[in-house]
Design an enzyme around this catalytic site. Structure first.
Site, short mmCIF file in Angstrom:
data_model
loop_
_atom_site.label_atom_id
_atom_site.label_comp_id
_atom_site.label_asym_id
_atom_site.label_seq_id
_atom_site.Cartn_x
_atom_site.Cartn_y
_atom_site.Cartn_z
N SER A 172 2.55 -4.39 6.04
CA SER A 172 1.59 -4.41 4.93
C SER A 172 2.35 -4.30 3.62
CB SER A 172 0.57 -3.28 5.09
OG SER A 172 -0.44 -3.37 4.09
N THR A 173 2.12 -3.25 2.84
CA THR A 173 2.73 -3.11 1.52
C THR A 173 4.25 -3.19 1.61
OG1 THR A 173 0.93 -1.59 1.02
CG2 THR A 173 2.74 -1.72 -0.58
N HIS A 198 -0.63 -8.08 5.96
CA HIS A 198 -1.85 -7.98 5.16
C HIS A 198 -1.70 -8.79 3.87
CE1 HIS A 198 -2.56 -3.79 7.17
NE2 HIS A 198 -2.95 -4.79 7.95
N MET A 291 1.19 0.72 3.84
CA MET A 291 0.33 1.87 3.57
C MET A 291 -0.73 1.98 4.66
SD MET A 291 -0.13 4.25 1.28
CE MET A 291 -1.39 5.42 0.74
N ASP A 294 -2.82 1.12 10.06
CA ASP A 294 -3.10 -0.07 10.87
C ASP A 294 -1.88 -0.43 11.70
OD1 ASP A 294 -4.43 -2.30 11.86
OD2 ASP A 294 -3.71 -3.60 10.25
#
Length: 350
Positions: A172-173, A198, A291, A294
């Site tokens: 993600s991030t 993401h 972050m 997930d």
């Protein structure tokens, strides 16, 4: 309190973002600016934790400002842009220049979108505030395929074979650059790779196309029914869940819309759970910077199925959220710095 600066040439957007962010008790908007020159002047006097940045602005575009900022005084930046289609290439350049995340705003009805998406926007800013950044070298240029690599990659498609081993990756991030580093370390004969990063709808295709130019292996945005092939990585399209399926010895992917899972679509948990079910101990999986949580539960299912799993270590994560949660759940006993993950995955997949 997370201190935020908003940089956008639209007064309507600046006010809407300020209202949305200020409604969160953990966030304080300490400054706004209508272009990068004014932002630079205000940065001489204040020190925000996060900057939200538009791309299309007068006098200086957002990517140029971001590049200068990351070279001199890195601050977590969230791009907030309405660019779509061909403009997504510009946003990919923003991520390469050091942006932590992207919020895609519509070209019409922006104020209403910001109001409706307040929780998502606030969570994105909070995630960015935890990002670890380094100064960007002014001479930094990504490696590119040489002519021999391109010829080999094209020739390999006709001879590509289904593999029993499958590599699954979730991020993600900060994940766009992390995935780039992992994939550029993969050789043509590597097992098929499936990835959830993401990203908003419309960006994953440009992301995949950019990676395809940089990597020896083939990289593409997944389409429903794509076969998992050696020397190829499939990236889940934005706003669609991707699942691994199996028909005999053939692995393939299935794409579905469906509800948000772990607050995301695509969700790493959805991918990882399908990998645990259909690949089991033949899977190799890694969870990278991001972050939230997930993918932690899904990685635990892969681990419990007897497969090899790993997480990116805290030191090299932009945000040590998803890997940390996976480790806490007992989903893996192995953590590696980012530059060692490709080698570790390949060794485990032998």
């Amino acid at each position: 309190m997370i201190k935020v600066m908003i940089v956008d040439d639209s007064a309507v957007v600046r006010q809407a973002l300020q209202d949305a962010l200020s409604a969160d008790p953990e966030i304080e908007v300490i400054a706004t600016a209508q272009d990068p020159y004014i932002a630079a002047e205000r940065l001489r006097k204040i020190a925000p934790d996060v900057i939200t940045l538009d791309v299309e602005m007068p006098r200086m575009d957002g990517v140029t400002f971001l590049t200068k900022l990351m070279q001199q005084h890195p601050i977590p930046v969230v791009i907030c842009s309405s660019l779509v289609g061909e403009g997504t290439d510009t946003l990919m350049k923003a991520l390469e220049a050091g942006a932590v995340d992207i919020i895609q705003k519509p070209t019409l009805g922006t104020r209403q979108f910001i109001e409706d998406s307040r929780v998502m926007i606030c969570e994105t800013v909070k995630g960015a505030a935890h990002a670890r950044l380094k100064k960007l070298s002014a001479s930094r240029t990504p490696a590119k395929k040489n002519s021999a690599d391109v010829m080999l990659a094209k020739a390999s498609k006709a001879m590509a074979e289904t593999t029993e081993k499958v590599i699954a990756i979730g991020a993600s991030t900060g994940g766009t650059e992390a995935i780039r580093e992992v994939l550029t370390g993969m050789p043509l004969g590597c097992p098929g790779i499936i990835i959830v990063q993401h990203m908003p709808e419309g960006f994953t295709r440009s992301f995949a196309e950019r990676l395809d130019k940089l990597c020896t292996i083939k990289v593409k945005e997944a389409t429903n029914g794509d076969t998992i092939l050696r020397g190829q990585a499939l990236i889940a399209p934005g706003n669609k869940h991707m699942m691994l399926k199996r028909s005999g010895a053939r692995y393939f992917v299935e794409l579905k819309e469906g509800p948000l899972v772990s607050r995301h679509r695509p969700s790493v948990d959805v991918l990882f759970r399908s990998v645990a079910r259909y690949a089991g101990k033949n899977a190799v999986a890694a969870i990278l910077t991001g972050m939230g949580d997930d993918g932690a539960s899904g990685l635990k299912e892969i681990f419990d199925a007897g497969a090899w799993t790993c997480a990116q270590d805290e030191e090299t994560c932009v945000v040590y959220g998803m890997p940390k949660e996976a480790v806490l759940k007992g989903a893996t006993e192995r953590q590696f710095p980012l530059n060692k993950i490709a080698t570790a995955l390949l060794h485990a997949a032998k």
